[in-house]
Write a protein that holds these residues in place. Structure first.
Motif, mmCIF file in Angstrom:
data_model
loop_
_atom_site.group_PDB
_atom_site.id
_atom_site.type_symbol
_atom_site.label_atom_id
_atom_site.label_comp_id
_atom_site.label_asym_id
_atom_site.label_seq_id
_atom_site.Cartn_x
_atom_site.Cartn_y
_atom_site.Cartn_z
ATOM 1 N N ILE A 167 -11.008 33.080 -33.368
ATOM 2 C CA ILE A 167 -12.047 32.807 -32.372
ATOM 3 C C ILE A 167 -11.546 31.838 -31.303
ATOM 4 C CG2 ILE A 167 -13.076 30.864 -33.626
ATOM 5 C CD1 ILE A 167 -14.936 33.605 -31.612
ATOM 6 N N ASP A 168 -10.546 31.028 -31.640
ATOM 7 C CA ASP A 168 -9.969 30.087 -30.676
ATOM 8 C C ASP A 168 -9.418 30.795 -29.449
ATOM 9 O OD1 ASP A 168 -9.595 29.349 -33.586
ATOM 10 O OD2 ASP A 168 -9.398 27.368 -32.663
ATOM 11 N N ALA A 169 -9.004 32.048 -29.610
ATOM 12 C CA ALA A 169 -8.445 32.803 -28.493
ATOM 13 C C ALA A 169 -9.462 33.023 -27.383
ATOM 14 C CB ALA A 169 -7.925 34.157 -28.991
ATOM 15 N N ILE A 170 -10.736 32.918 -27.696
ATOM 16 C CA ILE A 170 -11.781 33.032 -26.675
ATOM 17 C C ILE A 170 -11.969 31.706 -25.950
ATOM 18 C CG2 ILE A 170 -14.204 33.597 -26.266
ATOM 19 C CD1 ILE A 170 -12.552 35.971 -27.191
ATOM 20 N N THR A 171 -11.849 30.605 -26.674
ATOM 21 C CA THR A 171 -12.136 29.297 -26.078
ATOM 22 C C THR A 171 -10.996 28.784 -25.205
ATOM 23 O OG1 THR A 171 -11.319 28.186 -28.079
ATOM 24 C CG2 THR A 171 -13.671 28.661 -27.966
#
Length: 448
Positions: A167-171
């Motif tokens: 999910i870090d790839a979105i932030t």
């Protein structure tokens, strides 16, 4: 075209001197970014995404397991029960994390969910990539932005599948874009960082840096408050009053964590285990899907890390305030403070997942554009940290989990380099002292 540059191009009233000045200004003008260069970097980023998707499809470590099993599983459970994670049920992430997961399902469906996820991540990355390599292509800092964009693409490739399969790839692209907006659109920056923090907590560190360094910090705070209010009101309308406890479940879900084997604080204990010091055990915590280490001293260290994190962050904020009051410039303080806070968030964390190291890209990219040469070494160290992190996961993860000498060594070197970035951030916060200019006549008079 930059307005200030545009004015310098205007010749003086019908005079040849004005024309000559315009010609000299044209010769001094840095080269812009061509359309071919912009296309090349977008294709390179797309190629990195495609390669990571292919790599994850066959590698034995299943590096996209969080995406295809955990995220997809949450959506399946929500469809079966009618309960939205983060609203009707607890969620380990802030509630907006469910949005990109749902979008990936819309695009890829049940059978091509990983493909849908990569498409969502790539689209998210296109925003900062556009700001870096396409927007205002003839500006004076265009080449710096292009260089920073290429650094980011290479950093993603060096970090490996963990850079895209979490999910870090979105932030990360949200934070990069927010920081690029920080100077002139502080409210937009604050809103984006708040959205990022409602997906994964770490963008809050960049938000703290923004409100510390920017003189119009109230605009950022107001924008963040509006976004937060919208999130809370929407959740309450959908889930009723019971939704409030689920909105904060990501906080309580972290309190029971032990010391993750990849964390900086665990490095010492992994090394002790590698030399067969008795009492240390590495195990898989199935409740929170992480590998942890237990043994003498691990619980005490895990207990002190959160207070230490806040102390270090307060120290960096105090240092930034002092720097601003002693001649430090916003363009230098913001990237340095963000780097310090983000590195602290990683270094003083009970968790040390590989995707965390992708967070470093945001302040380094900004520093390369706003503070140029002073970020050459942090940029190189950032690349090495990313490469070592990919070496740890997925290639040497079994060595780390078994406390093998090689795994302990690579983990220790990576952790030391992260602490080096922490020290670099502190030094970058120091105001740049320039020698005071003394006119020649004054200096000759003083020497008599």
């Amino acid at each position: 075209m930059n307005e200030r540059f545009d004015r310098s191009m205007k010749p003086a009233a019908d005079g040849a001197a004005g024309v000559d000045a315009a010609e000299r200004s044209t010769k001094r003008r840095p080269q812009g970014i061509s359309g071919l260069e912009t296309l090349a970097i977008f294709l390179a980023m797309a190629g990195v995404h495609a390669y990571m998707l292919w790599f994850a499809s066959w590698h034995e470590s299943i590096p996209f397991n969080d995406v295809t099993t955990v995220y997809r599983g949450w959506l399946d459970d929500a469809a079966a029960s009618g309960e939205i994670p983060g609203i009707h049920a607890p969620l380990v992430y802030p509630v907006l994390a469910i949005v990109p997961m749902w979008l990936a399902s819309v695009i890829g469906g049940e059978h091509l969910y990983a493909v849908g996820w990569i498409v969502v991540v790539f689209l998210a990355n296109c925003l900062p990539l556009y700001l870096l390599a396409a927007h205002d292509a003839n500006a004076f800092n265009a080449r710096l932005r292009l260089r920073a964009a290429w650094w980011w693409v290479i950093a993603v490739a060096l970090l490996g599948p963990a850079a895209l399969g979490r999910i870090d790839a979105i932030t990360i692209p949200i934070v990069i874009a927010a920081l690029l907006f920080a100077r002139r659109k502080v409210a937009t920056s604050g809103a984006l960082l708040t959205i990022g923090a409602w997906i994964k907590v770490w963008p809050a560190a960049a938000f703290v840096a923004l409100v510390t360094a920017h003189r119009h910090r109230l605009r950022a705070i107001l924008a963040g408050a509006v976004v937060t209010a919208l999130v809370i009101v929407t959740a309450l309308l959908v889930g009723g009053t019971d939704a409030f406890s689920n909105l904060t479940s990501f906080v309580s879900g972290q309190t029971g964590r032990g010391l993750q084997v990849e964390s900086v604080a665990a490095g010492w204990f992994v090394w002790l285990g590698s030399i067969d010091v008795p009492g240390y055990q590495i195990f898989f915590n199935s409740e929170i899907i992480t590998v942890e280490i237990t043994g003498p001293g691990t619980a005490a260290v895990a207990g002190v890390l959160t207070p230490l994190m806040f102390i270090l962050m307060l120290g960096f904020v105090a240092m930034a305030v002092w720097s601003l009051r002693n001649g430090g410039q916003f363009a230098r303080v913001l990237p340095a403070l963000t780097l310090g806070l983000v590195a602290t968030f990683i270094a003083a964390n009970k968790v040390g997942s590989p995707q965390f190291y992708g967070w470093l890209a945001a302040p380094i990219v900004l520093g390369m554009i706003w503070d140029g040469r002073r970020y050459r070494l942090p940029a190189i160290v950032g690349w090495v940290v990313a490469a070592l992190t990919q070496l740890i996961y997925p290639f040497m993860y079994q060595f780390v989990m078994s406390a093998h000498d090689a795994g302990a060594l690579v983990l220790g070197v990576r952790n030391l380099l992260l602490l080096t970035l922490l020290v670099m951030a502190f030094r970058l916060l120091l105001p740049v002292r320039r020698r005071r200019f003394v006119p020649l006549r004054a200096s000759l008079t003083a020497g008599k």
